[in-house]
Design a protein around this motif. Structure first.
Motif, PDB file in Angstrom:
ATOM      1  N   MET A   4       0.822  -1.210   0.000  1.00 44.89           N
ATOM      2  CA  MET A   4       0.000   0.000   0.000  1.00 44.89           C
ATOM      3  C   MET A   4       0.855   1.258   0.000  1.00 44.89           C
ATOM      4  O   MET A   4       0.465   2.278  -0.577  1.00 44.89           O
ATOM      5  CB  MET A   4      -0.958  -0.025   1.204  1.00 44.89           C
ATOM      6  N   ILE A   8       0.395   4.154  -2.909  1.00 47.39           N
ATOM      7  CA  ILE A   8       0.193   5.585  -2.616  1.00 47.39           C
ATOM      8  C   ILE A   8       1.333   6.403  -3.231  1.00 47.39           C
ATOM      9  O   ILE A   8       1.113   7.451  -3.844  1.00 47.39           O
ATOM     10  CB  ILE A   8       0.135   5.812  -1.091  1.00 47.39           C
ATOM     11  N   VAL A  93      -8.613  -3.443   1.190  1.00 47.48           N
ATOM     12  CA  VAL A  93      -8.671  -1.982   1.217  1.00 47.48           C
ATOM     13  C   VAL A  93     -10.114  -1.536   0.977  1.00 47.48           C
ATOM     14  O   VAL A  93     -10.783  -2.006   0.054  1.00 47.48           O
ATOM     15  CB  VAL A  93      -7.698  -1.354   0.186  1.00 47.48           C
ATOM     16  N   ILE A  95     -12.251   1.519  -0.101  1.00 47.08           N
ATOM     17  CA  ILE A  95     -11.977   2.755  -0.838  1.00 47.08           C
ATOM     18  C   ILE A  95     -13.261   3.567  -0.987  1.00 47.08           C
ATOM     19  O   ILE A  95     -14.143   3.196  -1.758  1.00 47.08           O
ATOM     20  CB  ILE A  95     -11.385   2.464  -2.231  1.00 47.08           C
ATOM     21  N   ARG A 139     -15.072  10.465   4.476  1.00 43.65           N
ATOM     22  CA  ARG A 139     -13.889   9.995   5.215  1.00 43.65           C
ATOM     23  C   ARG A 139     -14.281   9.163   6.437  1.00 43.65           C
ATOM     24  O   ARG A 139     -13.751   8.069   6.661  1.00 43.65           O
ATOM     25  CB  ARG A 139     -13.053  11.189   5.677  1.00 43.65           C
ATOM     26  N   HIS A 162      -6.901  -1.687   5.065  1.00 42.96           N
ATOM     27  CA  HIS A 162      -6.627  -0.274   4.866  1.00 42.96           C
ATOM     28  C   HIS A 162      -7.903   0.494   4.540  1.00 42.96           C
ATOM     29  O   HIS A 162      -8.895  -0.093   4.108  1.00 42.96           O
ATOM     30  CB  HIS A 162      -5.650  -0.074   3.700  1.00 42.96           C
ATOM     31  N   LEU A 164      -8.911   3.970   2.197  1.00 41.15           N
ATOM     32  CA  LEU A 164      -8.481   5.031   1.294  1.00 41.15           C
ATOM     33  C   LEU A 164      -9.683   5.879   0.885  1.00 41.15           C
ATOM     34  O   LEU A 164     -10.827   5.412   0.932  1.00 41.15           O
ATOM     35  CB  LEU A 164      -7.856   4.462   0.001  1.00 41.15           C
ATOM     36  N   LEU A 173      -5.256   9.480  -4.357  1.00 44.09           N
ATOM     37  CA  LEU A 173      -5.589   8.626  -3.214  1.00 44.09           C
ATOM     38  C   LEU A 173      -5.139   9.272  -1.910  1.00 44.09           C
ATOM     39  O   LEU A 173      -4.015   9.762  -1.817  1.00 44.09           O
ATOM     40  CB  LEU A 173      -4.889   7.262  -3.355  1.00 44.09           C
ATOM     41  N   ASP A 174      -6.029   9.256  -0.912  1.00 47.13           N
ATOM     42  CA  ASP A 174      -5.662   9.654   0.448  1.00 47.13           C
ATOM     43  C   ASP A 174      -5.718   8.421   1.330  1.00 47.13           C
ATOM     44  O   ASP A 174      -6.718   7.702   1.344  1.00 47.13           O
ATOM     45  CB  ASP A 174      -6.654  10.700   0.984  1.00 47.13           C
ATOM     46  N   TRP A 175      -4.660   8.213   2.092  1.00 48.00           N
ATOM     47  CA  TRP A 175      -4.572   7.018   2.940  1.00 48.00           C
ATOM     48  C   TRP A 175      -5.137   7.374   4.319  1.00 48.00           C
ATOM     49  O   TRP A 175      -4.488   8.057   5.106  1.00 48.00           O
ATOM     50  CB  TRP A 175      -3.101   6.599   3.046  1.00 48.00           C
ATOM     51  N   ASN A 178      -4.181   3.110   8.050  1.00 50.94           N
ATOM     52  CA  ASN A 178      -3.008   2.290   7.748  1.00 50.94           C
ATOM     53  C   ASN A 178      -3.193   0.910   8.370  1.00 50.94           C
ATOM     54  O   ASN A 178      -3.065   0.735   9.569  1.00 50.94           O
ATOM     55  CB  ASN A 178      -1.749   2.958   8.285  1.00 50.94           C
ATOM     56  N   PRO A 260      -0.369  10.435   4.858  1.00 50.48           N
ATOM     57  CA  PRO A 260       0.565   9.820   3.922  1.00 50.48           C
ATOM     58  C   PRO A 260       1.933  10.473   4.060  1.00 50.48           C
ATOM     59  O   PRO A 260       2.030  11.661   4.346  1.00 50.48           O
ATOM     60  CB  PRO A 260      -0.042  10.130   2.556  1.00 50.48           C
TER      61      PRO A 260
END
Ligand SMILES: [Zn+2]
Length: 279
Positions: A4, A8, A93, A95, A139, A162, A164, A173-175, A178, A260
């Motif tokens: 990942m 990113i 993940v 998303i 988010r 994860h 995203l 992409l915003d992580w 984690n 990130p």
């Protein structure tokens, strides 16, 4: 660099104008296939999995309206579990995406739209928002889903989960969550859980041997025992509940819990095209 982190990194470098940026799947053979849960928004059809740089044959794609997970044993959780156990998924993940209509539709609008397709109010549950998983923040919705998935007894601690957020316009992409960090803190709790669950299974087995000797558990197929297993699991699940950690930010905040490492790219071109041949 783990999978990942590399995804990113490649995404942000591509958006910053680095034409050589891209994931090298061969370097991550042990961390693929990737299992993704996304929204049903059709704009994602073309965006994924290219925006991740993951080859289609290594991309297990689950979708529902709003990429929601309603509970640790929900239908989506069962599919995520089987995606890893049966289809070999190594990481999960979730998303979310910007401009998600599930997050923008109000209760009144939803009622109108349902009525337009012939569904009247009295045919629906009382708490519509909860039932359909409506949410206010793209988010927070991802963070919540990743949290529920991490607590699910159906996913072992070896599988990172994860979160995203993808920008539907730019592909950036915003992580948000984690999964590598959360997986480490879960391992101890998981071991305790497995130990206690194992004892329960032994007790359960001796009971069933005595009461229903005809039943042959090993020959039942996936799905047949779900209803019975549900009740037993429900009693167990609360033991897995995590205290708020870095992956569970305080209510009302929009700040990603794990920023990130890659600095934000400069103003962005219309679309990201990773690993696509020139047109
Ligand atoms: Zn959506």
């Amino acid at each position: 660099m783990r999978l990942m982190e590399a995804i990113i990194d490649a995404n942000h470098r591509a958006l910053a104008g680095d034409s050589s940026a891209g994931l090298h799947p061969a370097e991550f053979a042990d961390e693929l296939p990737l299992v993704a849960l996304t929204c049903i928004d059709v704009r994602l059809n073309a965006l994924l999995p290219q925006v991740l740089g993951v080859p289609p044959e290594q991309f297990i794609w689950l979708r529902n309206a709003g990429n929601i997970i309603t509970g640790p044993q929900s239908s989506t959780m069962r599919s995520l579990s089987l995606a890893c156990a049966v289809k070999g998924g190594k990481e999960i993940v979730i998303i979310g995406h910007t401009d998600c209509q599930v997050g923008k539709t109000t209760t009144m609008q939803l009622l109108e739209k349902l009525r337009a397709i012939g569904v009247e109010r009295h045919m629906l549950p009382d708490n519509l928002n909860e039932f359909f998983g409506m949410f206010g923040s793209d988010r927070q919705n991802v963070i919540k889903a990743a949290d529920i998935a991490r607590q699910s007894p159906l996913i072992g601690p070896k599988i990172p989960i994860h979160g995203l957020l993808v920008d539907i316009e730019t592909g950036k992409l915003d992580w948000l969550v984690n999964g590598y960090q959360a997986a480490e803190t879960m391992t101890t709790r998981w071991n305790e859980f497995v130990k206690s669950a194992g004892q329960s299974v032994d007790k359960l087995k001796s009971l069933t041997d005595f009461n229903i000797g005809e039943m042959k558990f090993p020959e039942t197929k996936i799905g047949e025992t779900v209803t019975n297993a549900e009740n037993w699991l429900a009693e167990k699940v609360h033991k897995l509940e995590m205290k708020p950690t870095e992956s569970a930010p305080e209510a009302g905040t929009e700040r990603p819990p794990v920023p990130p490492r890659i600095p934000l790219p400069p103003p962005i071109r219309p679309k990201v095209h990773l690993r696509r041949s020139p047109k």
